[in-house]
Design a protein around this motif. Structure first.
Motif, short mmCIF file in Angstrom:
data_model
loop_
_atom_site.label_atom_id
_atom_site.label_comp_id
_atom_site.label_asym_id
_atom_site.label_seq_id
_atom_site.Cartn_x
_atom_site.Cartn_y
_atom_site.Cartn_z
N LEU A 62 41.12 -40.13 81.68
CA LEU A 62 40.81 -41.56 81.66
C LEU A 62 39.59 -41.82 80.78
N PHE A 63 38.59 -40.96 80.94
CA PHE A 63 37.37 -41.08 80.16
C PHE A 63 37.67 -40.97 78.67
N MET A 64 38.51 -39.99 78.36
CA MET A 64 38.92 -39.74 76.97
C MET A 64 39.62 -40.97 76.40
N LEU A 65 40.50 -41.53 77.19
CA LEU A 65 41.25 -42.71 76.76
C LEU A 65 40.30 -43.87 76.47
N LEU A 66 39.32 -44.04 77.39
CA LEU A 66 38.36 -45.14 77.22
C LEU A 66 37.53 -44.96 75.96
N VAL A 67 36.98 -43.75 75.82
CA VAL A 67 36.10 -43.48 74.68
C VAL A 67 36.87 -43.61 73.37
N PHE A 68 38.06 -43.05 73.38
CA PHE A 68 38.87 -43.03 72.16
C PHE A 68 39.24 -44.45 71.73
N SER A 69 39.69 -45.25 72.67
CA SER A 69 40.11 -46.61 72.31
C SER A 69 38.89 -47.43 71.87
N GLU A 70 37.76 -47.18 72.50
CA GLU A 70 36.54 -47.88 72.13
C GLU A 70 36.17 -47.56 70.68
N MET A 71 36.28 -46.25 70.37
CA MET A 71 35.89 -45.76 69.06
C MET A 71 36.79 -46.32 67.96
N MET A 72 38.07 -46.41 68.26
CA MET A 72 39.02 -46.84 67.23
C MET A 72 39.21 -48.36 67.21
N GLY A 73 38.53 -49.04 68.11
CA GLY A 73 38.67 -50.49 68.14
C GLY A 73 40.01 -50.96 68.67
N VAL A 74 40.68 -50.08 69.38
CA VAL A 74 41.98 -50.47 69.95
C VAL A 74 41.71 -51.22 71.25
N PRO A 75 42.39 -52.35 71.48
CA PRO A 75 42.21 -53.03 72.78
C PRO A 75 42.52 -52.04 73.90
N ASN A 76 41.60 -51.95 74.82
CA ASN A 76 41.70 -50.89 75.83
C ASN A 76 42.89 -51.12 76.78
N PRO A 77 43.88 -50.22 76.73
CA PRO A 77 45.05 -50.41 77.59
C PRO A 77 44.73 -50.16 79.06
N ALA A 78 43.61 -49.49 79.30
CA ALA A 78 43.32 -49.12 80.68
C ALA A 78 42.43 -50.13 81.39
N SER A 79 41.93 -51.14 80.62
CA SER A 79 40.91 -52.00 81.23
C SER A 79 41.42 -52.71 82.48
N TYR A 80 42.69 -53.08 82.46
CA TYR A 80 43.23 -53.76 83.63
C TYR A 80 43.15 -52.87 84.86
N TYR A 81 43.48 -51.61 84.65
CA TYR A 81 43.49 -50.68 85.79
C TYR A 81 42.07 -50.24 86.15
N THR A 82 41.18 -50.21 85.15
CA THR A 82 39.82 -49.74 85.45
C THR A 82 39.06 -50.72 86.33
N LEU A 83 39.58 -51.96 86.40
CA LEU A 83 38.98 -52.94 87.28
C LEU A 83 38.91 -52.39 88.70
N GLU A 84 39.96 -51.65 89.05
CA GLU A 84 40.00 -51.06 90.39
C GLU A 84 38.87 -50.05 90.59
N LEU A 85 38.43 -49.47 89.48
CA LEU A 85 37.41 -48.41 89.58
C LEU A 85 36.00 -48.97 89.76
N GLN A 86 35.86 -50.28 89.49
CA GLN A 86 34.52 -50.86 89.47
C GLN A 86 33.68 -50.52 90.72
N PRO A 87 34.24 -50.72 91.91
CA PRO A 87 33.42 -50.39 93.09
C PRO A 87 33.01 -48.92 93.13
N LEU A 88 33.88 -48.05 92.63
CA LEU A 88 33.57 -46.62 92.66
C LEU A 88 32.51 -46.26 91.62
N LEU A 89 32.58 -46.99 90.50
CA LEU A 89 31.67 -46.65 89.40
C LEU A 89 30.29 -47.28 89.57
N LEU A 90 30.25 -48.32 90.41
CA LEU A 90 29.04 -49.12 90.53
C LEU A 90 27.80 -48.27 90.77
N GLU A 91 27.91 -47.37 91.74
CA GLU A 91 26.76 -46.57 92.14
C GLU A 91 26.30 -45.68 90.98
#
Lengths: 560, 90
Positions: B39-68
């Motif tokens: 997932l991290f790889m996907l995020l970094v890679f899409s960020e780097m290439m300027g591709v609209p992040n396909p995972a952003s919708y799903y990463t919303l679920e991760l927000q509470p986990l990532l917050l800390e």
């Protein structure tokens, strides 16, 4: 007869089985090759395929296969007298379970560490694989429903165990956090965990807890069953490191401590076996010993569940092929020792024959309660423990085992539902929470299907035995076919296979008649499904071996 | 000499215990870690290439986990508050 003799003969015979028979099977039949490149090395990925030290792998294998069944089965089966149960546990371990478990690892190891399910498809045929999937689902369903009933029964009968049993979950949660968040060394944590667990056991007798006898129309036992399923559902959804892993680990340690205490107490107190060698005076309604003995004691003699572990995870971690003799065969011996301890506790732990008969007042009445009461007497006489404390120790031992099997079982059942969701393209079923709910619902349906007290699971206990033995039969069939193809002697697996099939089918027929007479259509239907599967396995077995004999091996390969 | 031997033995026992503890769940934990890395790889890679992040919708679920973890990160980086307008943790 003195229980020390029983213990020494049993342990001696199993040791002999390991040093002599397993050596013969490993060298002459499986022809284990230390130079064979095992799948753990061939496909090493650091995830599933990891070459593992054989002692570590034995620990993993043994704690995975040892659940509550080696205690429940033998403790029920001594109703026919201690000799039949003792003989079946000892000979079953040596000639059936050891060969079955080691054989399953061998077969899987020689086929890229595939599971028995997919091996059945490859080696025997697609039809056999379909039967296998149905049998696995039924076994899981029954394990969860039965174990919930067993635990609920123990918690209501031995109220002193409630605090340590639920406290053990808290201990496991804390241990998980200590290891992963605080990075404290495992040896320290293990010592702290075991001390904490036994401190809870020590506190238990002074703090007995009970649920209200009737709450919203539910008996206390039924309330426990529902609570247990709620717990198991949550446990199966949590990440493994948080609860399951530390809980299994503490249980493993507890098993060694418990077994050590029990065998030590037998040596010190030298109790006499009060139960009859052969019980002619069985309570009314007790089914015939042959064939029911051979399905009542499944784990501890031979169990199909072991094949799933052997081929599922153990074979992927085998460092050298020769290690499988120690891991598989000696793993079975470990469970045989647990079953032997259960037999000794349930037959030698009573002062008089009348006391024993009072416990065994009906079929299925003795069971774990007899193990706990008898074992507690032995512990208290041998080691001088307080009787209530001894009962709590053994109840906690039995409950923790059943509990861990239950939450693993529920997790596995959830996976099956999720897989079905993928196969049939049902989106909501692919998610963890709804799939868990479905798994819990199916278990509760089974538990409460036979009545409001939730004991439906226990009624199907003999059906669990037959289904489980059928699974073992399928594994033995795979090994036998592989041996036949290699042109090696196959009697070591063919004889156990035929014996198991005959006993299983006979038991199913007898039970079918019983369910029909009681007009219990739910169990009648379930019995019919298992019977159909058993007959199909027998037919599959006959036709495969026949084709092999008539030299149509190519045709067999085409079919798979 | 003897103490050294005992210490070595304790060390080995500890290693065995660790392995026994981990062996049954190694696969599940390693798989979870691998998925996190994917997932991290996907995020970094899409960020780097300027591709609209396909995972952003799903990463919303991760927000509470990532917050800390996110909070720890920006504190460690010397920022008193979250530098992102849409991701406020404190």
């Amino acid at each position: 007869m003195n229980a020390i003799f029983l213990m020494l003969i049993g342990l001696g015979a199993m040791a002999l089985g390991y040093f002599v028979y397993s050596k013969f099977v490993a060298e002459k039949i499986f022809r284990l090759d230390p130079g064979f490149r095992t799948p753990a090395h061939e496909f090493e990925d650091g995830v599933d395929y990891v070459p593992t030290n054989k002692f570590v792998l034995w620990g993993h294998h043994f704690t995975s296969v040892a659940g509550a069944a080696p205690i429940v089965g033998p403790a029920i089966a001594v109703i026919w007298g201690w000799v039949p149960a003792f003989l079946w546990v000892v000979f079953g371990t040596i000639f059936f379970a050891g060969v079955h478990d080691a054989g399953a690892i061998w077969a899987s190891n020689r086929n890229k560490a595939k599971s028995v399910g997919s091996l059945t498809g490859d080696v025997v045929g697609k039809r056999a694989r379909s039967i296998f999937m149905i049998v696995i689902f039924l076994v899981l369903l029954m394990v969860n429903a039965v174990f919930a009933v067993v635990i609920a029964g123990l918690l209501t009968q031995f109220q002193t165990s409630v605090v340590p049993v639920w406290g053990a979950i808290v201990v496991a949660l804390i241990i998980g956090q200590l290891i992963y968040r605080k990075m404290i060394g495992l040896l320290t944590v293990s010592v702290v965990g075991v001390v904490a667990l036994y401190a809870l056991i020590w506190v238990g007798p002074s703090m007995p807890l009970a649920l209200p006898e009737l709450f919203m129309g539910l008996t206390d036992k039924a309330q426990w069953i529902i609570l247990l399923f709620v717990y198991a559902a949550i446990a199966s959804l949590l990440p493994v490191w948080m609860l399951l892993q530390p809980r299994d680990y503490i249980n493993g340690l507890q098993l060694f401590v418990g077994l050590g205490l029990l065998y030590g107490a037998v040596l010190l107190s030298a109790p006499d076996v009060v139960a009859p060698a052969f019980n002619d005076n069985v309570p009314e309604g007790t089914p015939s010993m042959i064939p029911l003995l051979f399905v009542t004691i499944a784990c501890g003699a031979i169990s199909g569940f072991h094949g799933l572990v052997s081929s599922g995870t153990t074979s992927k971690q085998l460092d050298k092929e020769t290690d499988l003799r120690f891991v598989g065969y000696f793993g079975a011996i470990g469970e045989g020792c647990l079953a032997l301890a259960a037999i000794i506790a349930a037959t030698a732990g009573f002062a008089t024959l009348a006391d024993w008969q009072a416990i065994y007042s009906g079929f299925g009445q003795g069971g774990v309660a007899a193990f706990v009461q008898g074992g507690a007497n032995i512990l208290s006489n041998g080691l001088g423990f307080d009787i209530e404390l001894s009962q709590t120790i053994l109840t906690v031992m039995a409950v923790l085992f059943a509990g861990t099997t239950m939450d693993t079982g529920l997790r596995l059942q959830r996976y099956i539902f999720q897989e079905w969701g993928v196969i049939y393209n049902i989106n909501w079923m692919q998610k963890a929470a709804p799939a868990t709910l479905l798994a819990v619902a199916s278990c509760l349906l089974l538990a409460f299907g036979a009545g409001g007290d939730g004991s439906g699971g226990l009624l199907i206990w003999p059906l669990f035995g037959t289904t489980n033995q059928l699974l073992a039969g399928l594994t033995l069939l795979v090994i036998t076919v592989m041996l036949a193809r290699l042109g090696r002697p196959m009697l070591v697996t063919l004889i156990p296979l035929l014996f198991l099939l005959v006993m299983t089918v006979l038991a199913l027929l007898i039970q079918l008649k019983g369910f029909y007479e009681q007009a219990n259509w739910f169990l009648f239907g379930l019995d019919l499904v298992v019977l159909a599967a058993a007959i199909l396995v027998a037919l599959e077995c006959g036709s495969t071996l026949n084709r092999l004999r008539s030299g149509k091996a190519e045709e067999l390969e085409d079919q798979s | 000499m003897k103490i050294k031997r005992v210490l070595a033995w304790i060390n080995r026992a500890s290693q065995y215990a660790e392995e026994v503890y981990n062996a049954p769940y190694r696969a599940a934990i390693a798989r979870a870690r691998r998925e996190e890395e994917d997932l991290f790889m996907l995020l970094v890679f899409s960020e780097m290439m300027g591709v609209p992040n396909p995972a952003s919708y799903y990463t919303l679920e991760l927000q509470p986990l990532l917050l800390e973890r996110f909070h720890d990160w920006h504190k460690r980086m010397g920022m008193e508050h979250s530098p992102l307008d849409h991701f406020r943790c404190c």
